[in-house]
Structures are given as structure tokens and as C-alpha cells.
Design a protein around this motif. Structure first.
Motif, PDB file in Angstrom:
ATOM      1  N   VAL A  46       0.832  -1.202   0.000  1.00 39.27           N
ATOM      2  CA  VAL A  46       0.000   0.000   0.000  1.00 39.27           C
ATOM      3  C   VAL A  46       0.869   1.255   0.000  1.00 39.27           C
ATOM      4  O   VAL A  46       0.520   2.266  -0.623  1.00 39.27           O
ATOM      5  CB  VAL A  46      -0.934  -0.006   1.227  1.00 39.27           C
ATOM      6  N   GLU A  47       2.029   1.193   0.664  1.00 44.50           N
ATOM      7  CA  GLU A  47       2.908   2.357   0.734  1.00 44.50           C
ATOM      8  C   GLU A  47       3.450   2.771  -0.639  1.00 44.50           C
ATOM      9  O   GLU A  47       3.955   3.888  -0.802  1.00 44.50           O
ATOM     10  CB  GLU A  47       4.102   2.077   1.662  1.00 44.50           C
ATOM     11  N   ARG A  48       3.358   1.883  -1.594  1.00 40.34           N
ATOM     12  CA  ARG A  48       3.843   2.182  -2.960  1.00 40.34           C
ATOM     13  C   ARG A  48       2.675   2.057  -3.944  1.00 40.34           C
ATOM     14  O   ARG A  48       2.832   1.578  -5.063  1.00 40.34           O
ATOM     15  CB  ARG A  48       4.956   1.196  -3.343  1.00 40.34           C
ATOM     16  N   LEU A  49       1.517   2.532  -3.527  1.00 37.78           N
ATOM     17  CA  LEU A  49       0.303   2.335  -4.314  1.00 37.78           C
ATOM     18  C   LEU A  49       0.356   3.060  -5.657  1.00 37.78           C
ATOM     19  O   LEU A  49      -0.013   2.491  -6.692  1.00 37.78           O
ATOM     20  CB  LEU A  49      -0.919   2.808  -3.514  1.00 37.78           C
ATOM     21  N   VAL A  50       0.813   4.301  -5.676  1.00 33.65           N
ATOM     22  CA  VAL A  50       0.837   5.049  -6.938  1.00 33.65           C
ATOM     23  C   VAL A  50       1.784   4.411  -7.950  1.00 33.65           C
ATOM     24  O   VAL A  50       1.394   4.207  -9.117  1.00 33.65           O
ATOM     25  CB  VAL A  50       1.192   6.526  -6.684  1.00 33.65           C
ATOM     26  N   PRO A  51       3.023   4.053  -7.586  1.00 36.24           N
ATOM     27  CA  PRO A  51       3.874   3.343  -8.556  1.00 36.24           C
ATOM     28  C   PRO A  51       3.246   2.034  -9.039  1.00 36.24           C
ATOM     29  O   PRO A  51       3.387   1.674 -10.219  1.00 36.24           O
ATOM     30  CB  PRO A  51       5.167   3.086  -7.771  1.00 36.24           C
ATOM     31  N   GLN A  71      -6.705  -8.189   5.264  1.00 39.61           N
ATOM     32  CA  GLN A  71      -6.935  -7.428   6.478  1.00 39.61           C
ATOM     33  C   GLN A  71      -6.143  -6.128   6.359  1.00 39.61           C
ATOM     34  O   GLN A  71      -5.323  -5.967   5.466  1.00 39.61           O
ATOM     35  CB  GLN A  71      -6.496  -8.225   7.705  1.00 39.61           C
ATOM     36  N   ARG A  72      -6.406  -5.206   7.265  1.00 43.75           N
ATOM     37  CA  ARG A  72      -5.694  -3.939   7.197  1.00 43.75           C
ATOM     38  C   ARG A  72      -4.199  -4.193   7.378  1.00 43.75           C
ATOM     39  O   ARG A  72      -3.777  -4.731   8.404  1.00 43.75           O
ATOM     40  CB  ARG A  72      -6.198  -2.996   8.286  1.00 43.75           C
ATOM     41  N   PRO A  73      -3.391  -3.821   6.400  1.00 46.89           N
ATOM     42  CA  PRO A  73      -1.950  -4.093   6.495  1.00 46.89           C
ATOM     43  C   PRO A  73      -1.263  -3.126   7.460  1.00 46.89           C
ATOM     44  O   PRO A  73      -1.748  -2.017   7.708  1.00 46.89           O
ATOM     45  CB  PRO A  73      -1.460  -3.856   5.059  1.00 46.89           C
ATOM     46  N   ASN A  74      -0.147  -3.574   8.004  1.00 46.46           N
ATOM     47  CA  ASN A  74       0.688  -2.688   8.825  1.00 46.46           C
ATOM     48  C   ASN A  74       1.524  -1.823   7.891  1.00 46.46           C
ATOM     49  O   ASN A  74       2.271  -2.333   7.059  1.00 46.46           O
ATOM     50  CB  ASN A  74       1.604  -3.512   9.732  1.00 46.46           C
ATOM     51  N   LEU A  75       1.374  -0.524   8.020  1.00 50.36           N
ATOM     52  CA  LEU A  75       2.050   0.403   7.109  1.00 50.36           C
ATOM     53  C   LEU A  75       3.391   0.836   7.687  1.00 50.36           C
ATOM     54  O   LEU A  75       3.504   1.132   8.876  1.00 50.36           O
ATOM     55  CB  LEU A  75       1.169   1.626   6.859  1.00 50.36           C
ATOM     56  N   ASP A  76       4.397   0.867   6.829  1.00 44.52           N
ATOM     57  CA  ASP A  76       5.738   1.310   7.202  1.00 44.52           C
ATOM     58  C   ASP A  76       5.966   2.701   6.623  1.00 44.52           C
ATOM     59  O   ASP A  76       6.118   2.855   5.400  1.00 44.52           O
ATOM     60  CB  ASP A  76       6.779   0.324   6.657  1.00 44.52           C
ATOM     61  N   PRO A  77       5.965   3.749   7.456  1.00 43.14           N
ATOM     62  CA  PRO A  77       6.101   5.122   6.948  1.00 43.14           C
ATOM     63  C   PRO A  77       7.348   5.337   6.102  1.00 43.14           C
ATOM     64  O   PRO A  77       7.353   6.189   5.207  1.00 43.14           O
ATOM     65  CB  PRO A  77       6.145   5.964   8.226  1.00 43.14           C
ATOM     66  N   SER A  78       8.407   4.564   6.370  1.00 44.76           N
ATOM     67  CA  SER A  78       9.656   4.768   5.625  1.00 44.76           C
ATOM     68  C   SER A  78       9.555   4.315   4.170  1.00 44.76           C
ATOM     69  O   SER A  78      10.422   4.645   3.359  1.00 44.76           O
ATOM     70  CB  SER A  78      10.802   4.009   6.307  1.00 44.76           C
ATOM     71  N   LEU A  79       8.511   3.562   3.826  1.00 44.75           N
ATOM     72  CA  LEU A  79       8.385   3.023   2.471  1.00 44.75           C
ATOM     73  C   LEU A  79       7.536   3.876   1.539  1.00 44.75           C
ATOM     74  O   LEU A  79       7.477   3.612   0.341  1.00 44.75           O
ATOM     75  CB  LEU A  79       7.806   1.604   2.533  1.00 44.75           C
ATOM     76  N   PHE A  80       6.860   4.884   2.059  1.00 46.09           N
ATOM     77  CA  PHE A  80       5.991   5.694   1.216  1.00 46.09           C
ATOM     78  C   PHE A  80       6.788   6.471   0.171  1.00 46.09           C
ATOM     79  O   PHE A  80       7.805   7.089   0.488  1.00 46.09           O
ATOM     80  CB  PHE A  80       5.186   6.689   2.061  1.00 46.09           C
ATOM     81  N   ASP A  81       6.312   6.431  -1.062  1.00 47.74           N
ATOM     82  CA  ASP A  81       6.857   7.318  -2.083  1.00 47.74           C
ATOM     83  C   ASP A  81       6.106   8.647  -1.976  1.00 47.74           C
ATOM     84  O   ASP A  81       5.026   8.709  -1.367  1.00 47.74           O
ATOM     85  CB  ASP A  81       6.693   6.699  -3.474  1.00 47.74           C
ATOM     86  N   PRO A  82       6.633   9.729  -2.540  1.00 46.66           N
ATOM     87  CA  PRO A  82       6.019  11.053  -2.357  1.00 46.66           C
ATOM     88  C   PRO A  82       4.561  11.141  -2.796  1.00 46.66           C
ATOM     89  O   PRO A  82       3.746  11.760  -2.112  1.00 46.66           O
ATOM     90  CB  PRO A  82       6.912  11.973  -3.197  1.00 46.66           C
ATOM     91  N   LEU A  83       4.213  10.522  -3.920  1.00 46.57           N
ATOM     92  CA  LEU A  83       2.844  10.633  -4.424  1.00 46.57           C
ATOM     93  C   LEU A  83       1.863   9.827  -3.565  1.00 46.57           C
ATOM     94  O   LEU A  83       0.754  10.286  -3.269  1.00 46.57           O
ATOM     95  CB  LEU A  83       2.774  10.179  -5.881  1.00 46.57           C
ATOM     96  N   THR A  84       2.254   8.611  -3.172  1.00 45.15           N
ATOM     97  CA  THR A  84       1.384   7.813  -2.308  1.00 45.15           C
ATOM     98  C   THR A  84       1.238   8.473  -0.942  1.00 45.15           C
ATOM     99  O   THR A  84       0.166   8.419  -0.330  1.00 45.15           O
ATOM    100  CB  THR A  84       1.932   6.380  -2.160  1.00 45.15           C
ATOM    101  N   ALA A  85       2.303   9.105  -0.453  1.00 46.96           N
ATOM    102  CA  ALA A  85       2.252   9.774   0.850  1.00 46.96           C
ATOM    103  C   ALA A  85       1.172  10.849   0.880  1.00 46.96           C
ATOM    104  O   ALA A  85       0.558  11.094   1.931  1.00 46.96           O
ATOM    105  CB  ALA A  85       3.612  10.385   1.178  1.00 46.96           C
ATOM    106  N   GLN A  86       0.902  11.467  -0.272  1.00 54.78           N
ATOM    107  CA  GLN A  86      -0.142  12.483  -0.323  1.00 54.78           C
ATOM    108  C   GLN A  86      -1.537  11.900  -0.096  1.00 54.78           C
ATOM    109  O   GLN A  86      -2.469  12.627   0.258  1.00 54.78           O
ATOM    110  CB  GLN A  86      -0.090  13.197  -1.671  1.00 54.78           C
ATOM    111  N   MET A  87      -1.670  10.593  -0.303  1.00 51.29           N
ATOM    112  CA  MET A  87      -2.967   9.935  -0.120  1.00 51.29           C
ATOM    113  C   MET A  87      -3.193   9.450   1.314  1.00 51.29           C
ATOM    114  O   MET A  87      -4.294   9.027   1.650  1.00 51.29           O
ATOM    115  CB  MET A  87      -3.079   8.732  -1.067  1.00 51.29           C
TER     116      MET A  87
END
Length: 271
Positions: A46-51, A71-87
Motif C-alpha cells: 500500500v505504501e507504494r500504491l501510486v507506482p 486485512q488492514r496491512p501494517n504500514l511502514d512510513p519509511s516506504l511511502f513514495d512522495p505521491l502515495t504519501a499524499q494519499m
């Protein structure tokens, strides 16, 4: 290249769905929720959803179908790309509103990338049986239990709680919550006999939530459900026709007969 992608979760549904399709789709699985009997072409987070969505478009995908349990995944903030982070604010707000709101937001994001959302029944209509008794026999008591269970599931679904209930002699023995169907049926089997009515065996009932988007999270019943229903001492399974997927129907009918359980696809028009 293929125009269709299956966004696969855990369980047998993705493989069952693909087996019914004339052309092999691209299979993308959410990390940590690998489908049974199937090797995904892509695994995404999910952290790389846009790519990931851009990759689907690059592969020529124009439509997607969500199939399988997640199930709801555990998200790792360090893995977000800039565009997905906006979501992230959108996703967090949806998660706080419940599972249905989360699914609606995810669908909206996919549609914003011009991806058409298909349901499993769009690709394989025979996965949802028509109304009628599929196996075994039902009594007037079973009909009354199903009516009671349908009312319970409808009420719980309206507040985004669950899609199933166990009812015996109109008494609610259990309801489905975040732990899922298997846990609910296992717990039913632990209820002391002196607390359970003796006039009827009772049943497990399954249906979509009111106003649920049937393109995703369509309730599913399989052989494992049958086994747990038998262990719980129930008489059978009733489910809303057109709103529940029955996996491997031929094997389920045969096993239901062996276990002396009924399978009843109940018309949704009934209360």
C-alpha cells in the motif's frame, strides 16, 4: 499484455475466478496476503500504491477485479513514495470510518487512474448460485431461523460490523466480527449444550452488508465453512442469493450431502 488484472488476496477465490476466465489476467497480490494455489505476477504494498497503479497502466491494464481476503496491512512510513504519501490522510480517514469506507476510498483511487472496477461475478457469473435449495431439506423452523438471522445481519451490517450470524430456534448464538467466520463458528461449537435450544439444529446465515459495493468484498463460502458448520452442530447454511460466492459448488454439494447439511440460496427479497 492483458487488459484485466486480478487484485488478489488470500484464499482460494482468486484461483477459482481465474480458472473460469477465458483469458489469463495479470495477477497482483497485496504483500502478506498471497492467494492459495496461485503465483502472483506482481506483489505490491500500500505504501507504494501510486507506482503500482502506474505499473498496471504501463502493462495495458484497463480494468481490475478484487478477489480474496485481506486485512488492514501494517504500514511502514519509511516506504511511502512522495505521491502515495499524499494519499495517506485520505486512507487514514477512511480506515477510521470502517471497512466499507476504506474499500470505497480504495475503489475511488483506482478509478482516479481510469481503471474500471469489475466484480467477481462480472467475470464468472456462475460463482453466485440462483435462489433455491441447493442441497438437503429445510423445515419451517429453518425458515424462521433464516428470517431472524437475515434481520440480525442486516442490522449489524448497517453499522459495518459483519456479514454473518448463527441462529438456533430464533436465538442468536453468535455474530461475525473482525475475527471472521471461522472463529465465529468455532466459538459456536463451544457453547454448552444446556444453553442451546433442542427444537432445531439452527443455521449459519451469510449476506452482504446493506448498501455494500458488491464489486468488492463479496461474501464467500467454501468447503472449510461446511466442515465448521458441521462441527458446530448446526443443520446447514443459508445465504443471500446473488450476493454470496459459493466456491467449488460441485464439491460443496457432495460434501453437504455427506455431512447431512442443507445449502440454501435464500431470495434477498425476504426480510
Amino acid at each position: 499484455m492483458t487488459s484485466t488484472a486480478i487484485i488478489a488476496g488470500a484464499g482460494a477465490l482468486p484461483a477459482t475466478l481465474i480458472a473460469a476466465m477465458p483469458e489469463k489476467p495479470l495477477v497482483a497480490a497485496l504483500d502478506g496476503f498471497a492467494p492459495t494455489g496461485l503465483t502472483p505476477d506482481i506483489t505490491f504494498r500500500v505504501e507504494r500504491l501510486v507506482p503500482f497503479l502506474n505499473h498496471l497502466l504501463d502493462q495495458g491494464v484497463t480494468q481490475v477485479c478484487f478477489a480474496g481476503a485481506v486485512q488492514r496491512p501494517n504500514l511502514d512510513p519509511s516506504l511511502f513514495d512522495p505521491l502515495t504519501a499524499q494519499m495517506v490522510p485520505r486512507l487514514i480517514a477512511a480506515m477510521q470510518a470502517g471497512d466499507d469506507a476504506t474499500l470505497r476510498e480504495v475503489l475511488t483511487i483506482f478509478e482516479e487512474f481510469d481503471l474500471k472496477i469489475l466484480s467477481a461475478t462480472d467475470l464468472a457469473p456462475n460463482l453466485t448460485p440462483a435462489a433455491g435449495l441447493i442441497s438437503g431439506k429445510i423445515t419451517a423452523s429453518d425458515e424462521a431461523d433464516a428470517t431472524r438471522a437475515a434481520a440480525i445481519v442486516n442490522a449489524l451490517g448497517a453499522v459495518d460490523v459483519g456479514q454473518g450470524a448463527v441462529v438456533q430456534a430464533r436465538l442468536c448464538l453468535a455474530v461475525e466480527t473482525i475475527t471472521g467466520t471461522d472463529a465465529m463458528l468455532a466459538q459456536t461449537g463451544l457453547i454448552p449444550q444446556h444453553l442451546r435450544p433442542k427444537t432445531t439444529k439452527g443455521l449459519y446465515y451469510k449476506a452482504p452488508k446493506p448498501n455494500q459495493d458488491l464489486r468488492v468484498d463479496l461474501p464467500t463460502i467454501g468447503l472449510q465453512t461446511l466442515e465448521l458448520v458441521a462441527k458446530a452442530g448446526l443443520g446447514g447454511i443459508a445465504f443471500q442469493s446473488g450476493g454470496v460466492i459459493l466456491l467449488d459448488q460441485t464439491a460443496m454439494i457432495e460434501r453437504a450431502r455427506e455431512l447431512c447439511l442443507f445449502l440454501w440460496s435464500r431470495p434477498p427479497a425476504q426480510p
